[in-house]
Design a protein around this motif. Structure first.
Motif, PDB file in Angstrom:
ATOM      1  N   SER A 220      10.217  -3.683  -2.290  1.00  0.00           N
ATOM      2  CA  SER A 220      11.101  -4.350  -1.329  1.00  0.00           C
ATOM      3  C   SER A 220      11.989  -3.372  -0.567  1.00  0.00           C
ATOM      4  CB  SER A 220      11.977  -5.376  -2.048  1.00  0.00           C
ATOM      5  OG  SER A 220      12.774  -4.746  -3.055  1.00  0.00           O
ATOM      6  N   GLN A 221      12.196  -2.175  -1.100  1.00  0.00           N
ATOM      7  CA  GLN A 221      13.054  -1.197  -0.436  1.00  0.00           C
ATOM      8  C   GLN A 221      12.377  -0.547   0.769  1.00  0.00           C
ATOM      9  OE1 GLN A 221      13.962   1.534  -3.605  1.00  0.00           O
ATOM     10  NE2 GLN A 221      15.440   0.175  -4.581  1.00  0.00           N
ATOM     11  N   ILE A 222      11.071  -0.656   0.848  1.00  0.00           N
ATOM     12  CA  ILE A 222      10.339   0.043   1.910  1.00  0.00           C
ATOM     13  C   ILE A 222      10.583  -0.582   3.274  1.00  0.00           C
ATOM     14  CG2 ILE A 222       8.020   0.584   2.768  1.00  0.00           C
ATOM     15  CD1 ILE A 222       7.165   1.051  -0.085  1.00  0.00           C
ATOM     16  N   LYS A 223      10.706  -1.898   3.323  1.00  0.00           N
ATOM     17  CA  LYS A 223      10.821  -2.602   4.603  1.00  0.00           C
ATOM     18  C   LYS A 223      11.937  -2.037   5.477  1.00  0.00           C
ATOM     19  CE  LYS A 223       8.782  -5.789   5.603  1.00  0.00           C
ATOM     20  NZ  LYS A 223       7.512  -5.893   6.386  1.00  0.00           N
ATOM     21  N   THR A 224      13.052  -1.647   4.870  1.00  0.00           N
ATOM     22  CA  THR A 224      14.195  -1.148   5.646  1.00  0.00           C
ATOM     23  C   THR A 224      14.408   0.363   5.476  1.00  0.00           C
ATOM     24  OG1 THR A 224      15.685  -1.721   3.797  1.00  0.00           O
ATOM     25  CG2 THR A 224      15.394  -3.369   5.547  1.00  0.00           C
ATOM     26  N   HIS A 225      13.459   1.034   4.871  1.00  0.00           N
ATOM     27  CA  HIS A 225      13.639   2.471   4.646  1.00  0.00           C
ATOM     28  C   HIS A 225      13.528   3.228   5.981  1.00  0.00           C
ATOM     29  CE1 HIS A 225      13.082   6.519   2.995  1.00  0.00           C
ATOM     30  NE2 HIS A 225      13.539   6.036   1.858  1.00  0.00           N
TER      31      HIS A 225
ATOM     32  N   ASN B 279       0.810  -1.212   0.000  1.00  0.00           N
ATOM     33  CA  ASN B 279       0.000   0.000   0.000  1.00  0.00           C
ATOM     34  C   ASN B 279       0.847   1.267   0.000  1.00  0.00           C
ATOM     35  OD1 ASN B 279      -3.099  -0.609   0.394  1.00  0.00           O
ATOM     36  ND2 ASN B 279      -2.008  -2.140   1.586  1.00  0.00           N
ATOM     37  N   LEU B 280       1.953   1.242   0.728  1.00  0.00           N
ATOM     38  CA  LEU B 280       2.839   2.404   0.734  1.00  0.00           C
ATOM     39  C   LEU B 280       3.428   2.641  -0.648  1.00  0.00           C
ATOM     40  CD1 LEU B 280       4.796   1.891   4.097  1.00  0.00           C
ATOM     41  CD2 LEU B 280       2.857   3.412   3.668  1.00  0.00           C
ATOM     42  N   PHE B 281       3.837   1.577  -1.311  1.00  0.00           N
ATOM     43  CA  PHE B 281       4.504   1.716  -2.604  1.00  0.00           C
ATOM     44  C   PHE B 281       3.528   2.063  -3.719  1.00  0.00           C
ATOM     45  CE2 PHE B 281       6.312  -0.170  -6.541  1.00  0.00           C
ATOM     46  CZ  PHE B 281       7.461   0.615  -6.618  1.00  0.00           C
ATOM     47  N   HIS B 282       2.373   1.410  -3.732  1.00  0.00           N
ATOM     48  CA  HIS B 282       1.414   1.626  -4.817  1.00  0.00           C
ATOM     49  C   HIS B 282       0.598   2.896  -4.627  1.00  0.00           C
ATOM     50  CE1 HIS B 282       2.353  -2.560  -5.723  1.00  0.00           C
ATOM     51  NE2 HIS B 282       1.720  -2.428  -6.869  1.00  0.00           N
ATOM     52  N   GLY B 283       0.361   3.297  -3.387  1.00  0.00           N
ATOM     53  CA  GLY B 283      -0.515   4.436  -3.166  1.00  0.00           C
ATOM     54  C   GLY B 283      -1.951   4.081  -3.511  1.00  0.00           C
ATOM     55  N   PHE B 284      -2.779   5.105  -3.758  1.00  0.00           N
ATOM     56  CA  PHE B 284      -4.213   4.867  -3.886  1.00  0.00           C
ATOM     57  C   PHE B 284      -4.851   5.566  -5.084  1.00  0.00           C
ATOM     58  CE2 PHE B 284      -2.975   4.044   0.429  1.00  0.00           C
ATOM     59  CZ  PHE B 284      -3.656   2.874   0.745  1.00  0.00           C
ATOM     60  N   TYR B 285      -4.048   6.015  -6.035  1.00  0.00           N
ATOM     61  CA  TYR B 285      -4.632   6.632  -7.223  1.00  0.00           C
ATOM     62  C   TYR B 285      -5.382   5.573  -8.039  1.00  0.00           C
ATOM     63  CZ  TYR B 285      -2.493  11.243  -6.813  1.00  0.00           C
ATOM     64  OH  TYR B 285      -2.159  12.501  -6.397  1.00  0.00           O
ATOM     65  N   PRO B 286      -6.566   5.914  -8.553  1.00  0.00           N
ATOM     66  CA  PRO B 286      -7.365   4.943  -9.316  1.00  0.00           C
ATOM     67  C   PRO B 286      -6.646   4.346 -10.509  1.00  0.00           C
ATOM     68  CG  PRO B 286      -8.735   6.809  -8.701  1.00  0.00           C
ATOM     69  CD  PRO B 286      -7.324   7.163  -8.298  1.00  0.00           C
TER      70      PRO B 286
ATOM     71  N   TYR C 224       2.080  16.135   5.483  1.00  0.00           N
ATOM     72  CA  TYR C 224       1.715  14.844   4.904  1.00  0.00           C
ATOM     73  C   TYR C 224       1.387  15.015   3.424  1.00  0.00           C
ATOM     74  CZ  TYR C 224       1.121  13.472   9.794  1.00  0.00           C
ATOM     75  OH  TYR C 224       1.330  13.226  11.128  1.00  0.00           O
ATOM     76  N   PHE C 225       1.362  13.898   2.700  1.00  0.00           N
ATOM     77  CA  PHE C 225       0.948  13.882   1.299  1.00  0.00           C
ATOM     78  C   PHE C 225      -0.430  13.232   1.204  1.00  0.00           C
ATOM     79  CE2 PHE C 225       5.135  15.176   0.597  1.00  0.00           C
ATOM     80  CZ  PHE C 225       5.338  15.473  -0.746  1.00  0.00           C
ATOM     81  N   HIS C 226      -1.253  13.751   0.286  1.00  0.00           N
ATOM     82  CA  HIS C 226      -2.563  13.145   0.100  1.00  0.00           C
ATOM     83  C   HIS C 226      -2.443  11.714  -0.407  1.00  0.00           C
ATOM     84  CE1 HIS C 226      -5.331  16.338   1.072  1.00  0.00           C
ATOM     85  NE2 HIS C 226      -4.627  17.196   0.384  1.00  0.00           N
ATOM     86  N   ASP C 227      -1.373  11.411  -1.139  1.00  0.00           N
ATOM     87  CA  ASP C 227      -1.155  10.037  -1.581  1.00  0.00           C
ATOM     88  C   ASP C 227       0.242   9.592  -1.161  1.00  0.00           C
ATOM     89  OD1 ASP C 227      -2.211   7.709  -3.297  1.00  0.00           O
ATOM     90  OD2 ASP C 227      -0.176   8.036  -4.049  1.00  0.00           O
ATOM     91  N   VAL C 228       0.299   8.560  -0.341  1.00  0.00           N
ATOM     92  CA  VAL C 228       1.572   8.109   0.205  1.00  0.00           C
ATOM     93  C   VAL C 228       2.454   7.488  -0.885  1.00  0.00           C
ATOM     94  CG1 VAL C 228       0.756   5.805   0.876  1.00  0.00           C
ATOM     95  CG2 VAL C 228       2.611   6.902   2.164  1.00  0.00           C
ATOM     96  N   GLY C 229       1.850   6.926  -1.934  1.00  0.00           N
ATOM     97  CA  GLY C 229       2.639   6.373  -3.033  1.00  0.00           C
ATOM     98  C   GLY C 229       3.424   7.447  -3.752  1.00  0.00           C
ATOM     99  N   LEU C 230       2.825   8.630  -3.906  1.00  0.00           N
ATOM    100  CA  LEU C 230       3.531   9.751  -4.515  1.00  0.00           C
ATOM    101  C   LEU C 230       4.702  10.184  -3.642  1.00  0.00           C
ATOM    102  CD1 LEU C 230       3.751  11.893  -6.731  1.00  0.00           C
ATOM    103  CD2 LEU C 230       2.085  13.267  -5.469  1.00  0.00           C
ATOM    104  N   ALA C 231       4.510  10.175  -2.324  1.00  0.00           N
ATOM    105  CA  ALA C 231       5.612  10.509  -1.413  1.00  0.00           C
ATOM    106  C   ALA C 231       6.753   9.511  -1.568  1.00  0.00           C
ATOM    107  CB  ALA C 231       5.116  10.541   0.027  1.00  0.00           C
ATOM    108  N   CYS C 232       6.430   8.225  -1.683  1.00  0.00           N
ATOM    109  CA  CYS C 232       7.468   7.201  -1.874  1.00  0.00           C
ATOM    110  C   CYS C 232       8.245   7.439  -3.169  1.00  0.00           C
ATOM    111  CB  CYS C 232       6.847   5.813  -1.894  1.00  0.00           C
ATOM    112  SG  CYS C 232       6.353   5.192  -0.268  1.00  0.00           S
ATOM    113  N   ARG C 233       7.540   7.770  -4.227  1.00  0.00           N
ATOM    114  CA  ARG C 233       8.187   8.003  -5.517  1.00  0.00           C
ATOM    115  C   ARG C 233       9.127   9.212  -5.434  1.00  0.00           C
ATOM    116  NH1 ARG C 233      10.643   7.746  -9.465  1.00  0.00           N
ATOM    117  NH2 ARG C 233      11.538   6.276  -8.017  1.00  0.00           N
ATOM    118  N   LEU C 234       8.679  10.276  -4.749  1.00  0.00           N
ATOM    119  CA  LEU C 234       9.510  11.472  -4.601  1.00  0.00           C
ATOM    120  C   LEU C 234      10.718  11.215  -3.717  1.00  0.00           C
ATOM    121  CD1 LEU C 234       6.606  14.039  -4.224  1.00  0.00           C
ATOM    122  CD2 LEU C 234       8.306  14.040  -6.071  1.00  0.00           C
TER     123      LEU C 234
END
Length: 388
Positions: free
Chosen positions: A272-277, A146-153, A255-265
């Motif tokens: 797989s990189q999120i687990k240890t970020h 969910n963190l990586f993909h975010g929630f954009y349709p 905060y960001f409205h979409d967490v996936g966008l924050a991850c990309r930025l």
């Protein structure tokens, strides 16, 4: 097509107001939603050059095409239309006549407040909420997913690759819309600013440090952030004013409205990189806070969301205010329940006294129950009923 919770609200707004305005970030599903709910109305996209020129040069003639109203998409591009809309709805005296959408909260709200005050029912539509995904049986229980993909349709409903689609989103919308609005010439400097904002996610906002790192002034950084907020990229959570005889922090959190966008930025390339970020906990907090915000908007509520922190570091991650009652939420990304996670909530309960309602620990595991008078909820169960 996944159903949106706001589908139930829009007909109610159309029964009460002559105009309904749906705002939100680009690609949050505004057009799909209004065309589904108001399928009998003509649809006009004002990003279409021919329609834009017509509305710009002859607003009276443009609106004259639609005697029974219409859906006007990205209407903030033609501000002169708003004065003519006022005249038409006042003369017509029917509700639900025009449906407006826009991706710039600042521009659309400014025109509404100047020309259409009292005539518009406003609804904010953000990317999918967890409740919406669960209702459609499209929810993935993996936090990192969910963190990586975010929630954009476009990513969740159409199966677009998160990294590619979000890259295109940044280049197409963030750079074009926001940079043009601010008339920013230095592309790299602006993108660095946005990336540094992502690095500040879930933390107290330090605009002075961000400005220094970008070699810009604090007023410039403030201006850039205000447009990111108006474009539904970021939002701030304000500290609650109650001091309970303590010196409290008065700086907002970002905060960001979409967490996936924050991850990309942040430059995260793979799930797989999120687990240890190092910012995984902050990103998880962003996911939870943003989802509570979506839930409130989807129900037509005015979100009363805050955090609380004193000068000794005692902090409550999220306060949901209901009248005089304060619903405190501690947010932890860990998957194994730890009793020490309740410490801040217990201390804050003593300070807040009878204002406390439903103190809750939201965490990354699966167990739910009650310990020491504090409810513990797994994160996706909490997101479905954050204040009950």
């Amino acid at each position: 097509m996944l159903s949106r919770t706001a589908e139930k609200l829009l007909p109610e707004y159309a029964d009460e107001f002559p105009i309904v305005a749906v705002t939100g970030p680009r690609q949050s599903g505004k057009t799909t939603l209004v065309r589904k709910v108001f399928g009998d109305k003509p649809y006009v996209n004002l990003e279409d050059l021919d329609q834009y020129q017509f509305a710009l040069e002859d607003p009276r003639g443009f609106l004259g095409q639609f005697q029974d109203g219409a859906i006007l998409d990205e209407v903030q591009r033609c501000p002169d239309l708003f004065n003519y809309l006022q005249g038409r709805v006042d003369a017509d005296d029917r509700n639900g006549l025009y449906i407006l959408t826009g991706s710039s909260q600042f521009q659309l709200n400014r025109e509404i407040s100047q020309s259409l005050a009292g005539r518009v029912g406003n609804l904010s539509l953000l990317p999918f909420s967890i409740t919406e995904l669960k209702a459609a049986d499209q929810f993935n229980t993996s936090i990192d997913h969910n963190l990586f993909h975010g929630f954009y349709p476009r990513i969740l409903a159409k199966g677009s690759t998160p990294r590619r689609w979000l890259n295109a989103y940044i280049e197409t919308y963030l750079e074009r819309d926001v940079r043009q609005l601010l008339e920013i010439r230095n592309r790299d400097n602006f993108l660095r600013f946005v990336s540094l904002c992502a690095g500040n996610v879930g933390a107290l906002l330090n605009l002075s440090r961000i400005a220094t790192d970008c070699s810009i002034t604090v007023p410039t950084a403030t201006s850039w952030l205000s447009v990111l907020k108006a474009s539904y990229i970021c939002f701030t959570l304000q500290p609650h004013a109650s001091n309970f005889r303590k010196r409290i922090v008065k700086t907002p959190k970002l905060y960001f409205h979409d967490v996936g966008l924050a991850c990309r930025l942040l430059g995260i390339q793979e799930e797989s990189q999120i687990k240890t970020h190092p910012l995984r906990g902050n990103l998880f907090e962003n996911l939870i806070v943003a989802d509570v915000l979506k839930t409130q908007y989807n129900l037509g509520n005015d979100p009363q969301l805050y955090f609380w922190r004193d000068n000794t570091g005692l902090e409550i991650d999220l306060l949901i205010e209901r009248g005089r009652q304060l619903h405190p939420v501690e947010i932890k990304s860990g998957e194994t329940y730890t009793a020490s996670w309740l410490n801040n909530l217990n201390k804050w309960k003593t300070l807040a006294g009878d204002r406390v309602s439903h103190p809750t620990l939201c965490y990354g595991g699966e167990w739910s129950g009650t310990r020491s008078g504090i409810r513990t909820r797994n994160w996706h169960q909490f997101c479905q009923k954050p204040d009950r």
